[in-house]
Design an enzyme around this catalytic site. Structure first.
Site, PDB file in Angstrom:
ATOM      1  N   THR A   4     -83.253 -14.710 -45.056  1.00  0.00           N
ATOM      2  CA  THR A   4     -83.593 -16.058 -45.539  1.00  0.00           C
ATOM      3  C   THR A   4     -85.103 -16.245 -45.578  1.00  0.00           C
ATOM      4  OG1 THR A   4     -81.525 -16.916 -44.610  1.00  0.00           O
ATOM      5  CG2 THR A   4     -83.236 -18.518 -45.136  1.00  0.00           C
TER       6      THR A   4
ATOM      7  N   GLN B 256     -77.849 -18.431 -49.021  1.00  0.00           N
ATOM      8  CA  GLN B 256     -79.243 -18.772 -48.695  1.00  0.00           C
ATOM      9  C   GLN B 256     -80.200 -18.146 -49.713  1.00  0.00           C
ATOM     10  OE1 GLN B 256     -77.003 -17.614 -46.561  1.00  0.00           O
ATOM     11  NE2 GLN B 256     -77.066 -18.729 -44.627  1.00  0.00           N
TER      12      GLN B 256
ATOM     13  N   GLN C 259     -78.457 -23.575 -51.788  1.00  0.00           N
ATOM     14  CA  GLN C 259     -78.498 -23.571 -50.327  1.00  0.00           C
ATOM     15  C   GLN C 259     -79.890 -23.167 -49.849  1.00  0.00           C
ATOM     16  OE1 GLN C 259     -75.302 -21.423 -48.459  1.00  0.00           O
ATOM     17  NE2 GLN C 259     -76.167 -21.589 -46.410  1.00  0.00           N
TER      18      GLN C 259
ATOM     19  N   ASP D 284     -77.775 -27.695 -46.541  1.00  0.00           N
ATOM     20  CA  ASP D 284     -78.957 -27.581 -45.665  1.00  0.00           C
ATOM     21  C   ASP D 284     -80.236 -27.398 -46.482  1.00  0.00           C
ATOM     22  OD1 ASP D 284     -76.965 -27.530 -43.704  1.00  0.00           O
ATOM     23  OD2 ASP D 284     -77.033 -25.354 -43.499  1.00  0.00           O
TER      24      ASP D 284
ATOM     25  N   ARG E 156     -77.186 -32.050 -40.437  1.00  0.00           N
ATOM     26  CA  ARG E 156     -76.405 -31.482 -39.336  1.00  0.00           C
ATOM     27  C   ARG E 156     -77.343 -30.689 -38.436  1.00  0.00           C
ATOM     28  NH1 ARG E 156     -72.871 -26.265 -41.394  1.00  0.00           N
ATOM     29  NH2 ARG E 156     -74.431 -25.311 -42.773  1.00  0.00           N
TER      30      ARG E 156
ATOM     31  N   TRP F  14     -78.862 -27.826 -36.814  1.00  0.00           N
ATOM     32  CA  TRP F  14     -78.978 -26.370 -36.853  1.00  0.00           C
ATOM     33  C   TRP F  14     -79.313 -25.815 -35.465  1.00  0.00           C
ATOM     34  CZ3 TRP F  14     -83.745 -23.456 -39.169  1.00  0.00           C
ATOM     35  CH2 TRP F  14     -83.483 -22.092 -39.216  1.00  0.00           C
TER      36      TRP F  14
END
Length: 556
Positions: free
Chosen positions: A319, A349, A371, A393, A461, A463
């Site tokens: 990533t 990702q 993403q 995300d 959310r 991580w």
């Protein structure tokens, strides 16, 4: 160590005081040890790893006679030794295991870069310790220590998608990195015990930077440029800035790729260096390294100047390394351009922009992917009048970052997926990091609107364990699920996160059916909300004034 333990230790030492000669020497040493232990215990109170803190501080000679900054300096040197040991370990594995699979080899190269960065941060922290009477140095001290912690976990994140069919080398490096994290965590906690300096007088209105090259130039241009090149650059950018270099697809500039222009820019420039990127599509991955400071990208506008690539984790990239544009050099400015990762939703990702640049700002830019679109990795960042498009995300990382007057657009994800606007990655409660979204529009992109009812969408959310995100005075459209926020994995982080909403509007802003997590709150106090504004959260009033980028220092 509690007071009772101190008293018990003294009782044990009393018989030694009565012994002649050597007995007194032993007693003196024991009393000195008691004093050192008491000093260490006092300093280590409140750290996350007190046993490690005690052993670190007790290795410092004459501890009880030293000031807190001197103690922290010694702890930093001790930690730097641990970082160097971890670097040697990673380097040894990288060169010894010739048949290592490509993903883990890439993850190891990420780790080596991140460990080098952590060493740089520790050196900066060492210098800042002796100027903690300055608010800016104190802020930088906390910032660079926070970023050093982030680096260790970014290294480990690179091994998350190693195929089951190969041996994962993560355990061979993890204990080194966790040890570094714990050492830096304790230093961060100790640094917060240094009394803050008195507040400075109200600042005068800052001057706007001229953007006319850097020291050592001839006539505002690099000395190596030909006279023809200098004549070419007499024109200004659309924003009225003097360009030091021009990138143009049609050959009318100095270079046809952005990467070439970055390579030609001076290292460690003392003042702003402007690269004007003319309208066109630039299909390349661009890295702005740590020595390329004070660099500025200026385009012809969103959708006109486009930097685009397609690295992603499915095709074997980490990533961290998937970013179309990666910026590490401090004080970077980007404006009037689009950065895109075109890998698509099925590639998971795939980062458009990764930023680990301190005091970075982006103005009138667009970031487009699915993403993990925007990786706000570390340090202090500001985004104004920007558009961010993604699915899962799609604003994530562990910087201290403020988004102001931006448009956040959820796109149509793959079937059975959910949209999540943020995934903040604070690992330690003493880090000064978090995502602040102020006066922004949170809505659906054009491709999501026709199928809006088929997908759930959430504000964020957690991580990491101490994830921190706030929405202030923003417009939340109807796509936001009534619960507002989504779990990462069961009850993980629900009592340690900090998620807040303050005076938002729109059909998605109703908080009556929000999650009931211990870490979630509806913010009713302007004092609490003010902690996450440009002035207080990223000290933006001290540096943004010279960037020619509009900003609001406080709440609207």
């Amino acid at each position: 160590m509690p007071g009772g333990s101190h008293n018990l230790l003294l009782l044990l030492l009393l018989p030694l005081l009565l012994l002649p000669g050597g007995g007194r020497s032993h007693a003196s040493n024991a009393i000195r040890l008691h004093e050192e232990t008491a000093t260490a215990a006092s300093h280590c109170a409140g750290t996350l790893f007190p046993s490690l803190c005690l052993s670190t501080l007790l290795s410092i000679p004459n501890l009880s006679s030293k000031s807190l900054p001197s103690i922290i300096s010694a702890a930093i040197n001790h930690t730097a030794d641990a970082v160097n040991a971890s670097h040697r370990n990673c380097s040894s594995i990288y060169h010894r295991l010739r048949n290592l699979d490509s993903l883990q080899r890439l993850a190891l190269s990420d780790c080596l870069e991140l460990l080098d960065s952590s060493l740089d941060f520790l050196h900066l922290a060492f210098k800042d310790l002796y100027h903690t009477n300055s608010s800016s140095c104190r802020s930088e001290l906390i910032t660079v220590l926070s970023a050093s912690i982030t680096n260790q976990f970014t290294c480990l994140d690179g091994f998350a998608y190693v195929p089951d069919r190969v041996i994962n080398i993560r355990p061979s490096i993890e204990r080194f990195l966790v040890h570094i994290y714990r050492l830096v965590s304790n230093i961060l906690a100790l640094s917060k015990k240094i009394p803050p300096p008195p507040p400075p007088p109200p600042p005068s209105k800052p001057a706007v930077e001229a953007f006319e090259g850097y020291g050592g130039m001839k006539g505002g241009f690099p000395a190596w440029m030909t006279w023809t090149d200098r004549r070419l650059l007499q024109a200004t950018t659309p924003g009225g800035l003097t360009a030091n270099l021009v990138v143009a697809k049609d050959g009318s500039g100095n270079f046809t790729t952005v990467g070439e222009a970055v390579a030609a820019a001076p290292n460690n420039s003392a003042t702003r260096f402007v690269i004007y990127i003319k309208a066109g599509g630039y299909f390349e991955n661009v890295e702005v390294g740590k020595n390329k400071i004070n660099l500025m990208f200026v385009g012809d506008g969103i959708g006109k100047t486009v930097i685009k690539a397609s690295r992603n984790v499915v095709d074997g990239w980490t990533t961290f390394r998937s970013a179309t544009v990666a910026v590490v050099g401090n004080r970077f400015i980007g404006r009037d351009l689009t950065i895109e990762n075109s890998a698509g939703a099925s590639k998971h990702q795939a980062v458009a922009l990764r930023t680990g640049s301190d005091l970075a700002a982006f103005y009138r830019c667009s970031f487009v992917a699915y993403q993990d679109t925007l990786y706000v990795h570390s340090l202090r960042q500001f985004y104004r009048d920007c558009d961010i498009y993604g699915t899962i995300d799609f604003i994530f990382g562990n910087a201290a970052v403020v988004f102001q007057n931006c448009n956040l657009y959820a796109r149509k994800p793959d079937p059975n997926q959910k949209n999540i606007f943020t995934a903040q990655g604070r690992e330690d409660p003493n880090q000064n990091t978090g995502i602040s979204i102020q006066n922004c529009k949170v809505s659906a992109a054009a491709d999501l609107l026709p199928v809006l009812s088929q997908f759930k969408t959430y504000l964020g959310r957690p991580w990491k364990k101490y994830s921190r995100t706030v929405y202030l005075q923003s417009f939340l459209d109807s796509l936001i699920d009534p619960a507002g926020w989504l779990e990462w994995n069961g009850t993980f982080a629900l009592d340690t996160l900090y998620y807040g909403e303050y005076k938002n509007s729109g059909p998605g802003a109703n908080t009556t059916a929000r999650v009931q997590w211990p870490g979630y709150r509806v913010i009713n106090s302007s004092t609490e909300a003010n902690q996450f504004t440009v002035s207080n959260f990223i000290e933006g009033d001290q540096w943004l004034g010279s960037y020619d980028v509009p900003f609001s220092p406080g709440l609207n």
